[in-house]
Design a protein around this motif. Structure first.
Motif, PDB file in Angstrom:
ATOM      1  N   PRO A  70     -16.453  47.536 -56.261  1.00  0.00           N
ATOM      2  CA  PRO A  70     -15.954  48.150 -55.048  1.00  0.00           C
ATOM      3  C   PRO A  70     -17.258  47.355 -54.201  1.00  0.00           C
ATOM      4  O   PRO A  70     -16.513  47.802 -53.091  1.00  0.00           O
ATOM      5  N   ASN A  71     -17.757  47.725 -53.836  1.00  0.00           N
ATOM      6  CA  ASN A  71     -18.950  47.217 -53.099  1.00  0.00           C
ATOM      7  C   ASN A  71     -19.016  46.203 -52.078  1.00  0.00           C
ATOM      8  O   ASN A  71     -19.062  45.148 -52.738  1.00  0.00           O
ATOM      9  N   PRO A  72     -18.851  46.357 -50.518  1.00  0.00           N
ATOM     10  CA  PRO A  72     -18.170  46.224 -49.956  1.00  0.00           C
ATOM     11  C   PRO A  72     -19.898  44.976 -49.019  1.00  0.00           C
ATOM     12  O   PRO A  72     -18.945  44.264 -48.547  1.00  0.00           O
ATOM     13  N   GLU A  73     -20.586  45.404 -50.020  1.00  0.00           N
ATOM     14  CA  GLU A  73     -21.815  44.517 -49.538  1.00  0.00           C
ATOM     15  C   GLU A  73     -22.027  43.361 -50.243  1.00  0.00           C
ATOM     16  O   GLU A  73     -22.850  42.038 -50.380  1.00  0.00           O
ATOM     17  N   ILE A  74     -20.929  44.024 -51.820  1.00  0.00           N
ATOM     18  CA  ILE A  74     -20.917  41.854 -52.326  1.00  0.00           C
ATOM     19  C   ILE A  74     -20.200  41.183 -51.589  1.00  0.00           C
ATOM     20  O   ILE A  74     -18.429  41.947 -51.816  1.00  0.00           O
ATOM     21  N   HIS A  75     -20.031  40.311 -51.499  1.00  0.00           N
ATOM     22  CA  HIS A  75     -19.377  39.099 -51.234  1.00  0.00           C
ATOM     23  C   HIS A  75     -18.899  37.746 -52.123  1.00  0.00           C
ATOM     24  O   HIS A  75     -19.990  37.621 -52.813  1.00  0.00           O
ATOM     25  N   PHE A  76     -16.948  38.117 -52.238  1.00  0.00           N
ATOM     26  CA  PHE A  76     -16.823  37.251 -53.077  1.00  0.00           C
ATOM     27  C   PHE A  76     -15.893  35.919 -52.080  1.00  0.00           C
ATOM     28  O   PHE A  76     -15.546  35.847 -51.241  1.00  0.00           O
ATOM     29  N   ARG A  77     -16.031  34.294 -53.134  1.00  0.00           N
ATOM     30  CA  ARG A  77     -15.108  33.155 -52.150  1.00  0.00           C
ATOM     31  C   ARG A  77     -15.465  32.450 -53.334  1.00  0.00           C
ATOM     32  O   ARG A  77     -16.225  31.972 -54.110  1.00  0.00           O
ATOM     33  N   THR A  78     -13.705  31.497 -53.594  1.00  0.00           N
ATOM     34  CA  THR A  78     -13.690  30.851 -54.142  1.00  0.00           C
ATOM     35  C   THR A  78     -13.479  29.768 -53.495  1.00  0.00           C
ATOM     36  O   THR A  78     -12.701  29.499 -52.394  1.00  0.00           O
ATOM     37  N   ASN A  79     -13.791  28.740 -54.585  1.00  0.00           N
ATOM     38  CA  ASN A  79     -13.466  26.896 -53.483  1.00  0.00           C
ATOM     39  C   ASN A  79     -12.764  25.965 -54.569  1.00  0.00           C
ATOM     40  O   ASN A  79     -13.800  25.718 -55.035  1.00  0.00           O
ATOM     41  N   PRO A  80     -11.888  25.504 -54.392  1.00  0.00           N
ATOM     42  CA  PRO A  80     -11.059  24.881 -55.716  1.00  0.00           C
ATOM     43  C   PRO A  80     -11.884  23.086 -55.809  1.00  0.00           C
ATOM     44  O   PRO A  80     -12.819  23.422 -54.405  1.00  0.00           O
ATOM     45  N   LYS A  81     -12.249  23.477 -56.767  1.00  0.00           N
ATOM     46  CA  LYS A  81     -13.424  21.812 -56.659  1.00  0.00           C
ATOM     47  C   LYS A  81     -13.242  20.174 -56.432  1.00  0.00           C
ATOM     48  O   LYS A  81     -12.577  19.760 -57.115  1.00  0.00           O
ATOM     49  N   VAL A  82     -12.994  20.672 -54.857  1.00  0.00           N
ATOM     50  CA  VAL A  82     -11.931  19.203 -54.335  1.00  0.00           C
ATOM     51  C   VAL A  82     -12.979  18.391 -53.620  1.00  0.00           C
ATOM     52  O   VAL A  82     -14.185  19.529 -52.671  1.00  0.00           O
ATOM     53  N   LYS A  83     -12.671  17.620 -52.847  1.00  0.00           N
ATOM     54  CA  LYS A  83     -13.170  16.826 -51.670  1.00  0.00           C
ATOM     55  C   LYS A  83     -13.681  17.542 -50.621  1.00  0.00           C
ATOM     56  O   LYS A  83     -12.688  18.121 -49.997  1.00  0.00           O
ATOM     57  N   LYS A  84     -14.734  17.892 -50.138  1.00  0.00           N
ATOM     58  CA  LYS A  84     -14.820  18.373 -48.442  1.00  0.00           C
ATOM     59  C   LYS A  84     -13.956  17.351 -47.360  1.00  0.00           C
ATOM     60  O   LYS A  84     -14.932  16.134 -47.656  1.00  0.00           O
ATOM     61  N   ASP A  85     -13.038  17.983 -46.255  1.00  0.00           N
ATOM     62  CA  ASP A  85     -13.572  16.947 -44.984  1.00  0.00           C
ATOM     63  C   ASP A  85     -14.653  17.011 -43.662  1.00  0.00           C
ATOM     64  O   ASP A  85     -15.413  18.384 -43.818  1.00  0.00           O
ATOM     65  N   ILE A  86     -14.884  15.926 -43.456  1.00  0.00           N
ATOM     66  CA  ILE A  86     -16.501  16.265 -43.258  1.00  0.00           C
ATOM     67  C   ILE A  86     -16.212  15.140 -41.523  1.00  0.00           C
ATOM     68  O   ILE A  86     -15.315  14.320 -41.701  1.00  0.00           O
ATOM     69  N   VAL A  87     -16.722  15.439 -40.346  1.00  0.00           N
ATOM     70  CA  VAL A  87     -16.923  14.502 -39.432  1.00  0.00           C
ATOM     71  C   VAL A  87     -18.347  14.306 -39.008  1.00  0.00           C
ATOM     72  O   VAL A  87     -19.176  15.227 -39.455  1.00  0.00           O
ATOM     73  N   ILE A  88     -18.992  12.823 -38.966  1.00  0.00           N
ATOM     74  CA  ILE A  88     -20.134  12.464 -38.703  1.00  0.00           C
ATOM     75  C   ILE A  88     -20.456  12.329 -37.128  1.00  0.00           C
ATOM     76  O   ILE A  88     -20.181  10.993 -36.648  1.00  0.00           O
ATOM     77  N   LEU A  89     -22.051  12.166 -37.012  1.00  0.00           N
ATOM     78  CA  LEU A  89     -22.221  12.555 -35.616  1.00  0.00           C
ATOM     79  C   LEU A  89     -23.758  11.447 -35.773  1.00  0.00           C
ATOM     80  O   LEU A  89     -24.074  11.822 -36.556  1.00  0.00           O
ATOM     81  N   CYS A  90     -23.705  10.706 -35.013  1.00  0.00           N
ATOM     82  CA  CYS A  90     -24.331   9.612 -34.875  1.00  0.00           C
ATOM     83  C   CYS A  90     -25.181   9.412 -33.801  1.00  0.00           C
ATOM     84  O   CYS A  90     -24.179   8.913 -32.570  1.00  0.00           O
ATOM     85  N   THR A  91     -26.182   7.992 -33.568  1.00  0.00           N
ATOM     86  CA  THR A  91     -26.106   7.650 -32.492  1.00  0.00           C
ATOM     87  C   THR A  91     -26.800   6.202 -32.409  1.00  0.00           C
ATOM     88  O   THR A  91     -25.712   5.529 -31.773  1.00  0.00           O
ATOM     89  N   LYS A  92     -27.443   5.535 -32.765  1.00  0.00           N
ATOM     90  CA  LYS A  92     -27.637   4.010 -32.891  1.00  0.00           C
ATOM     91  C   LYS A  92     -28.306   3.482 -33.961  1.00  0.00           C
ATOM     92  O   LYS A  92     -27.857   2.731 -34.440  1.00  0.00           O
ATOM     93  N   GLU A  93     -28.915   4.658 -35.192  1.00  0.00           N
ATOM     94  CA  GLU A  93     -29.505   3.865 -36.216  1.00  0.00           C
ATOM     95  C   GLU A  93     -28.617   4.116 -37.751  1.00  0.00           C
ATOM     96  O   GLU A  93     -27.688   5.042 -37.342  1.00  0.00           O
ATOM     97  N   HIS A  94     -28.516   3.083 -37.746  1.00  0.00           N
ATOM     98  CA  HIS A  94     -27.407   2.980 -39.182  1.00  0.00           C
ATOM     99  C   HIS A  94     -27.815   3.298 -40.074  1.00  0.00           C
ATOM    100  O   HIS A  94     -26.632   3.284 -41.214  1.00  0.00           O
ATOM    101  N   HIS A  95     -29.054   3.546 -40.933  1.00  0.00           N
ATOM    102  CA  HIS A  95     -29.054   3.780 -42.282  1.00  0.00           C
ATOM    103  C   HIS A  95     -28.892   4.937 -42.695  1.00  0.00           C
ATOM    104  O   HIS A  95     -27.963   4.068 -43.854  1.00  0.00           O
ATOM    105  N   CYS A  96     -28.641   6.066 -42.147  1.00  0.00           N
ATOM    106  CA  CYS A  96     -28.022   7.095 -42.855  1.00  0.00           C
ATOM    107  C   CYS A  96     -26.773   6.721 -43.334  1.00  0.00           C
ATOM    108  O   CYS A  96     -25.776   7.185 -43.665  1.00  0.00           O
ATOM    109  N   LEU A  97     -25.980   6.364 -41.980  1.00  0.00           N
ATOM    110  CA  LEU A  97     -24.211   6.532 -41.454  1.00  0.00           C
ATOM    111  C   LEU A  97     -23.560   5.262 -42.770  1.00  0.00           C
ATOM    112  O   LEU A  97     -23.069   5.438 -43.604  1.00  0.00           O
TER     113      LEU A  97
END
Length: 279
Positions: A70-97
């Protein structure tokens, strides 16, 4: 059976692992991987991968855990093991993108790239070949705040879990960062905390370094000072010019960003006091 990841952190106490595994057992769950760590100051972290019956909601696990821990300082969270949705920000360089898009195309990235946003249109033809929405939002003639507002409006419909800065060469304001706390991952082309800010390869060359590196980190309100997720280096010598270092460093940047994102998307990274704990 459905695969889940349970994340837990808080002040250390006796019996925490026992209570968690007991609750999972009582809910007919099967634990197949578990890692724990306690900091010298006594802060406990645990990551548990488990399988549950198809009709068992993750909220039921959290509710049962709260009854025995019951300790409120202890935090729990569950995440289904699925893919995350992301948005990528870039400028001019292509190598990482391009590395991320290729991995996404061949199902080697634990994420769905929902869109790419850039302040230049240089990379749009490449991105469009993969059917990924591309938004060009020029910063020309706009204040930093107005430019970021336009970016935020473009991001909103995709509701991403994370933003990835794949060589996005603009400093984000605290107002923008606050919209995505601990959810923006950046790749910086130096072995932080050395050579922060612009032109790190020139800084490294001027200093006569014998190694160059790259750092993937979460973004906070201080320039290149967010919690570090992954780093790597490559040897250089006096024959390398700043341009040579930049060219060689791109390989390190790609691998470090990929490694960091794999850890983040797999829910292996905790943030604690501007540091990361990786389980």
């Amino acid at each position: 059976m459905t695969k889940h990841i349970l994340l837990m952190e808080g002040p250390d106490a006796k019996g925490l692992i026992y209570h968690v595994t007991k609750v999972l057992f009582e809910n007919t769950c099967n634990v197949f991987k578990q890692d724990e760590y306690v900091t010298p100051s006594g802060w406990f972290f645990m990551r548990t991968e488990f399988e549950s019956p198809l009709d068992l909601p993750a909220e039921k696990i959290i509710s049962d855990l709260r009854k025995v821990i019951p300790n409120p300082e202890i935090h729990f969270r569950t995440n289904p093991k699925v893919k995350k949705d992301i948005v990528i920000l870039c400028t001019k360089e292509h190598h990482c993108l391009s590395d991320l898009i290729t991995r996404f195309h061949f199902n080697e990235l634990s994420a769905n790239i929902k869109a790419v946003i850039s302040n230049y249109d240089i990379l749009e033809p490449y991105v469009s070949k993969f059917g990924i929405p591309f938004h060009t939002i020029s910063h020309e003639g706009l204040s930093r705040e107005a430019h970021e507002m336009a970016i935020s409006e473009a991001i909103a419909p995709y509701n991403p879990e994370f933003l990835v800065l794949a060589k996005y060469m603009r400093i984000l304001t605290p107002s923008f960062v606050s919209q995505f706390p601990d959810r923006i991952v950046n790749i910086h082309h130096s072995f932080l905390p050395a050579f922060i800010g612009a032109n790190p390869y020139r800084q490294a060359y001027d200093r006569g370094v014998k190694i160059i590196g790259a750092t993937a980190h979460f973004v906070n309100n201080d320039l290149d000072d967010g919690p570090i997720i992954a780093q790597d280096v490559k040897k250089v010598d006096h024959r390398f010019t700043a341009k040579d270092m930049s060219r060689e460093g791109k390989d390190v940047e790609r691998t470090v960003l990929t490694k960091a994102l794999k850890l983040v998307f797999n829910d292996q990274v905790f943030i604690h006091e501007n540091r990361t704990v990786i389980l």
